[in-house]
Write a protein that holds these residues in place. Structure first.
Motif, PDB file in Angstrom:
ATOM      1  N   PRO A 136       0.864  -1.357  -0.146  1.00 46.93           N
ATOM      2  CA  PRO A 136      -0.156   0.171   0.105  1.00 46.93           C
ATOM      3  C   PRO A 136       0.809   1.338  -0.025  1.00 46.93           C
ATOM      4  CG  PRO A 136       0.003  -0.972   2.061  1.00 46.93           C
ATOM      5  CD  PRO A 136       0.796  -1.888   1.274  1.00 46.93           C
ATOM      6  N   ALA A 137       0.100   2.547  -0.088  1.00 42.04           N
ATOM      7  CA  ALA A 137       0.989   3.744  -0.022  1.00 42.04           C
ATOM      8  C   ALA A 137       1.781   3.767   1.324  1.00 42.04           C
ATOM      9  CB  ALA A 137       0.027   4.951  -0.052  1.00 42.04           C
ATOM     10  N   GLU A 138       2.780   4.267   1.146  1.00 38.83           N
ATOM     11  CA  GLU A 138       3.597   4.420   2.379  1.00 38.83           C
ATOM     12  C   GLU A 138       4.201   5.754   2.501  1.00 38.83           C
ATOM     13  OE1 GLU A 138       5.644   0.065   3.100  1.00 38.83           O
ATOM     14  OE2 GLU A 138       6.453   1.237   1.310  1.00 38.83           O
ATOM     15  N   VAL A 139       4.795   6.129   3.826  1.00 36.42           N
ATOM     16  CA  VAL A 139       5.364   7.568   3.714  1.00 36.42           C
ATOM     17  C   VAL A 139       6.654   7.743   4.464  1.00 36.42           C
ATOM     18  CG1 VAL A 139       3.176   8.679   3.768  1.00 36.42           C
ATOM     19  CG2 VAL A 139       3.781   8.058   5.945  1.00 36.42           C
ATOM     20  N   GLU A 140       7.357   8.586   4.413  1.00 37.90           N
ATOM     21  CA  GLU A 140       8.679   8.985   5.219  1.00 37.90           C
ATOM     22  C   GLU A 140       8.388   9.989   6.072  1.00 37.90           C
ATOM     23  OE1 GLU A 140      12.891   7.587   3.604  1.00 37.90           O
ATOM     24  OE2 GLU A 140      11.712   8.941   2.048  1.00 37.90           O
ATOM     25  N   VAL A 141       8.612   9.847   7.237  1.00 36.11           N
ATOM     26  CA  VAL A 141       8.232  10.864   8.116  1.00 36.11           C
ATOM     27  C   VAL A 141       9.510  11.259   9.290  1.00 36.11           C
ATOM     28  CG1 VAL A 141       6.395  11.730   9.940  1.00 36.11           C
ATOM     29  CG2 VAL A 141       5.963   9.996   8.216  1.00 36.11           C
ATOM     30  N   GLY A 142       9.579  12.689   9.454  1.00 38.50           N
ATOM     31  CA  GLY A 142      10.491  13.057  10.433  1.00 38.50           C
ATOM     32  C   GLY A 142       9.792  13.580  11.518  1.00 38.50           C
ATOM     33  N   VAL A 143      10.515  13.541  12.761  1.00 41.38           N
ATOM     34  CA  VAL A 143      10.183  14.087  13.912  1.00 41.38           C
ATOM     35  C   VAL A 143      11.009  14.775  14.768  1.00 41.38           C
ATOM     36  CG1 VAL A 143      10.060  11.650  15.338  1.00 41.38           C
ATOM     37  CG2 VAL A 143       8.634  13.480  15.911  1.00 41.38           C
ATOM     38  N   ILE A 144      10.848  15.830  15.382  1.00 40.61           N
ATOM     39  CA  ILE A 144      11.815  16.616  16.218  1.00 40.61           C
ATOM     40  C   ILE A 144      10.818  16.510  17.522  1.00 40.61           C
ATOM     41  CG2 ILE A 144      13.255  18.426  16.821  1.00 40.61           C
ATOM     42  CD1 ILE A 144      13.766  18.704  14.023  1.00 40.61           C
ATOM     43  N   ALA A 155      19.308   9.644  16.382  1.00 38.97           N
ATOM     44  CA  ALA A 155      20.523   9.002  15.465  1.00 38.97           C
ATOM     45  C   ALA A 155      20.151   8.831  14.157  1.00 38.97           C
ATOM     46  CB  ALA A 155      20.878   7.578  16.285  1.00 38.97           C
ATOM     47  N   SER A 156      18.960   8.873  13.701  1.00 41.70           N
ATOM     48  CA  SER A 156      18.411   8.494  12.288  1.00 41.70           C
ATOM     49  C   SER A 156      18.162   9.948  11.535  1.00 41.70           C
ATOM     50  CB  SER A 156      17.225   7.472  12.169  1.00 41.70           C
ATOM     51  OG  SER A 156      16.324   7.954  12.850  1.00 41.70           O
ATOM     52  N   GLY A 157      18.622  11.084  12.161  1.00 44.09           N
ATOM     53  CA  GLY A 157      18.217  12.472  11.847  1.00 44.09           C
ATOM     54  C   GLY A 157      16.537  12.728  12.051  1.00 44.09           C
ATOM     55  N   GLY A 158      16.300  11.975  12.943  1.00 44.79           N
ATOM     56  CA  GLY A 158      14.624  12.248  13.258  1.00 44.79           C
ATOM     57  C   GLY A 158      13.478  11.242  12.416  1.00 44.79           C
ATOM     58  N   ILE A 159      14.153  10.724  11.360  1.00 43.62           N
ATOM     59  CA  ILE A 159      13.496  10.138  10.321  1.00 43.62           C
ATOM     60  C   ILE A 159      12.626   8.629  11.099  1.00 43.62           C
ATOM     61  CG2 ILE A 159      13.013   8.812   8.247  1.00 43.62           C
ATOM     62  CD1 ILE A 159      13.669  11.808   8.351  1.00 43.62           C
ATOM     63  N   VAL A 174       6.342  18.135  23.420  1.00 42.85           N
ATOM     64  CA  VAL A 174       5.862  18.748  22.153  1.00 42.85           C
ATOM     65  C   VAL A 174       6.727  18.302  20.709  1.00 42.85           C
ATOM     66  CG1 VAL A 174       5.767  20.976  20.925  1.00 42.85           C
ATOM     67  CG2 VAL A 174       5.482  20.701  23.575  1.00 42.85           C
ATOM     68  N   ARG A 175       6.436  18.609  19.525  1.00 43.18           N
ATOM     69  CA  ARG A 175       6.770  17.728  18.472  1.00 43.18           C
ATOM     70  C   ARG A 175       6.525  18.541  17.261  1.00 43.18           C
ATOM     71  NH1 ARG A 175       4.140  11.881  18.098  1.00 43.18           N
ATOM     72  NH2 ARG A 175       2.059  12.546  17.380  1.00 43.18           N
ATOM     73  N   ILE A 176       7.575  18.561  16.334  1.00 42.59           N
ATOM     74  CA  ILE A 176       7.117  18.947  14.985  1.00 42.59           C
ATOM     75  C   ILE A 176       7.401  17.919  13.855  1.00 42.59           C
ATOM     76  CG2 ILE A 176       7.428  21.485  15.255  1.00 42.59           C
ATOM     77  CD1 ILE A 176      10.402  20.949  13.732  1.00 42.59           C
ATOM     78  N   LEU A 177       6.553  17.790  12.886  1.00 39.41           N
ATOM     79  CA  LEU A 177       6.625  16.415  11.993  1.00 39.41           C
ATOM     80  C   LEU A 177       6.827  17.171  10.516  1.00 39.41           C
ATOM     81  CD1 LEU A 177       3.205  14.715  12.801  1.00 39.41           C
ATOM     82  CD2 LEU A 177       5.442  14.264  13.786  1.00 39.41           C
ATOM     83  N   TYR A 178       7.644  16.217   9.999  1.00 35.49           N
ATOM     84  CA  TYR A 178       8.186  16.692   8.683  1.00 35.49           C
ATOM     85  C   TYR A 178       7.694  15.640   7.734  1.00 35.49           C
ATOM     86  CZ  TYR A 178      11.756  16.687   4.949  1.00 35.49           C
ATOM     87  OH  TYR A 178      12.409  16.788   3.718  1.00 35.49           O
ATOM     88  N   PHE A 179       6.834  15.791   6.613  1.00 40.24           N
ATOM     89  CA  PHE A 179       6.161  14.882   5.546  1.00 40.24           C
ATOM     90  C   PHE A 179       7.499  14.750   4.502  1.00 40.24           C
ATOM     91  CE2 PHE A 179       2.142  13.645   3.474  1.00 40.24           C
ATOM     92  CZ  PHE A 179       3.004  12.427   3.036  1.00 40.24           C
ATOM     93  N   LYS A 180       8.277  13.953   4.548  1.00 38.29           N
ATOM     94  CA  LYS A 180       9.571  13.899   3.864  1.00 38.29           C
ATOM     95  C   LYS A 180       9.283  13.512   2.551  1.00 38.29           C
ATOM     96  CE  LYS A 180      14.173  11.937   3.197  1.00 38.29           C
ATOM     97  NZ  LYS A 180      15.340  11.354   4.139  1.00 38.29           N
ATOM     98  N   SER A 181       8.434  12.096   2.264  1.00 35.97           N
ATOM     99  CA  SER A 181       8.093  11.766   1.060  1.00 35.97           C
ATOM    100  C   SER A 181       7.020  10.799   1.137  1.00 35.97           C
ATOM    101  CB  SER A 181       9.285  11.064   0.274  1.00 35.97           C
ATOM    102  OG  SER A 181       9.493   9.872   1.138  1.00 35.97           O
TER     103      SER A 181
END
Length: 448
Positions: A174-182, A333-337, A384-391
């Protein structure tokens, strides 16, 4: 091959989630397998089988019940051999695992109170019931890792594994995503910490005056639910097993002595040393976590907002900012990903994400970063966090280019299974194993 791997993955999943399975039918219970002093009941098998059906929501192959029983047998062999080889897990590790499990169920049910209402049990009762299963699973995993610690796969082996799968058996993903978090944990103000310390000092006075016993107050006030049900007792630990501030304070006490409040990453403790045996010690504690004020949380939001501005301006990439600033040790360690902990793949499906995170991403565009969002961590902390929708990875058939990490993990698991199979065949003669004749048809000792 794919079907066998599917069943193997299914068993691994099901046997780590036997926690809330219920059966409407009446099972006439009996011992069906014995490995040294460890037993498997017929009800254990039926519950695991029902959990498999409920969690997969699909028809299981006829051989599934035998394979589940074989995996239960292998688990008992691993635990029995771990006892012989002195491979154990500490109470702290078990307690932390229990806390994560309960936090997960709290998210699913909405609150701890709803769990108690749904099952007519207190959280403390739940955790005591879950403890043996959690401990066994952790020992099994530790033994498996010890047995297979030298197993690796080369890129050539990964490609060979992939090309061994019939093309018409390649799954459609199925559709997948790459997500980052700080993540930022609010820095709790000194005044809030002082309130907790004053509360603990008051509890200490009650104990010293004879008005209350330490165990009673721990059961009532401690926020470490795992030990609170045991009067705060943590059991024996060696040096280095507990966080440094706790250990240093505990080892500075005489048996029966109660400490001043001491702060660690988990909160603020009041500790009583119970007993020392050489380099090992037994202690009990009352843990209270100071809560951040609204201003503390706003300060964390402001901090993350400044990081967001740096990333959006192009001065630094998200991964570099996450590595330098995120409070989340599991992703830093994975740069937030985010990664799947088993496959290490950064391509995640909807089912691999928190529900709230998925719903947030559903409103975002690829490449965008949220403003600071409040949430509670698995262990109940305000954060608290911010999310990054990488791909976003569109639906596709499994292939080497897009899914190398997943295929590598499957190839590695196949090699691990080969090593475990050799261990099984070598070890089964070293243990006392008795199987009920009803299950002779499963041929449980013929390898896997």
């Amino acid at each position: 091959m794919m079907r066998k791997n599917l069943i193997t993955s299914l068993l691994a999943f099901v046997l780590t989630l036997p926690l809330f399975a219920q059966s409407d039918g009446i099972i006439v219970d009996k011992i069906i397998v014995k490995v040294n002093d460890y037993i498997i009941l017929k009800s254990d098998l039926e519950k695991a089988y029902q959990s498999a059906i409920e969690n997969t929501q699909q028809q299981l192959p006829p051989e599934a019940k035998c394979q589940i029983l074989q995996q239960l047998l292998i688990n008992k062999m691993l635990v029995a051999k771990a006892e012989i080889d002195s491979v154990m897990v500490s109470d702290v590790e078990v307690n932390n695992n229990l806390d994560r499990r309960m936090a997960y169920f709290e998210q699913q049910f909405g609150s701890l109170q709803k769990i108690e209402q749904a099952y007519n049990k207190t959280i403390a009762q739940f955790k005591e019931e879950l403890r043996p299963t959690i401990q066994e699973n952790m020992i099994v995993n530790k033994m498996q890792n010890e047995i297979t610690k030298d197993v690796e796969v080369t890129p050539r082996q990964v490609k060979r594994y992939f090309h061994s799968i019939p093309k018409d058996s390649l799954p459609y993903l199925p559709a997948e995503v790459e997500v980052g978090v700080i993540v930022r944990y609010p820095v709790v103000s000194k005044s809030e910490k002082d309130k907790v310390k004053a509360k603990l000092q008051d509890l200490k006075k009650q104990i010293l005056s004879g008005k209350a016993r330490f165990e009673e107050l721990a059961s009532t006030y401690s926020e470490d639910l795992g030990s609170a049900s045991r009067g705060g007792e943590l059991g024996f630990h060696g040096r280095g097993e507990l966080v440094p501030p706790y250990e240093a304070m505990a080892l500075s006490l005489e048996p029966g002595e109660i400490s001043e409040p001491v702060e660690s990453e988990f909160g603020i403790h009041m500790i009583q040393l119970i007993e020392r045996r050489g380099n090992r010690y037994n202690s009990r504690h009352i843990l209270i976590r100071p809560e951040p004020t609204e201003q503390d949380i706003k300060d964390a939001e402001k901090y993350l907002d400044s990081l967001r501005t740096i990333i959006l301006s192009g001065k630094q990439p998200f991964e570099k900012v996450a590595l330098a600033n995120s409070d989340d040790k599991s992703t830093k360690a994975s740069g937030g990903i985010l990664q799947n902990p088993e496959t290490k793949s950064t391509h995640l499906s909807k089912d691999e994400l928190e529900y709230s995170m998925f719903m947030t991403l559903d409103t975002m565009k690829v490449g965008s970063i949220t403003r600071p969002l409040r949430f509670r961590t698995d262990d109940g902390k305000n954060a608290v966090r911010i999310l990054y929708f990488k791909s976003r990875i569109p639906p596709h058939q499994l292939n080497l280019e897009m899914d190398y990490q997943k295929i590598q993990a499957a190839a590695l698991q196949e090699e691990r299974n080969k090593v475990l199979s050799k261990w099984f065949n070598r070890t089964k003669s070293q243990l006392f194993i008795d199987i009920d004749p009803e299950y002779d048809r499963c041929k449980l000792l013929e390898g896997f």
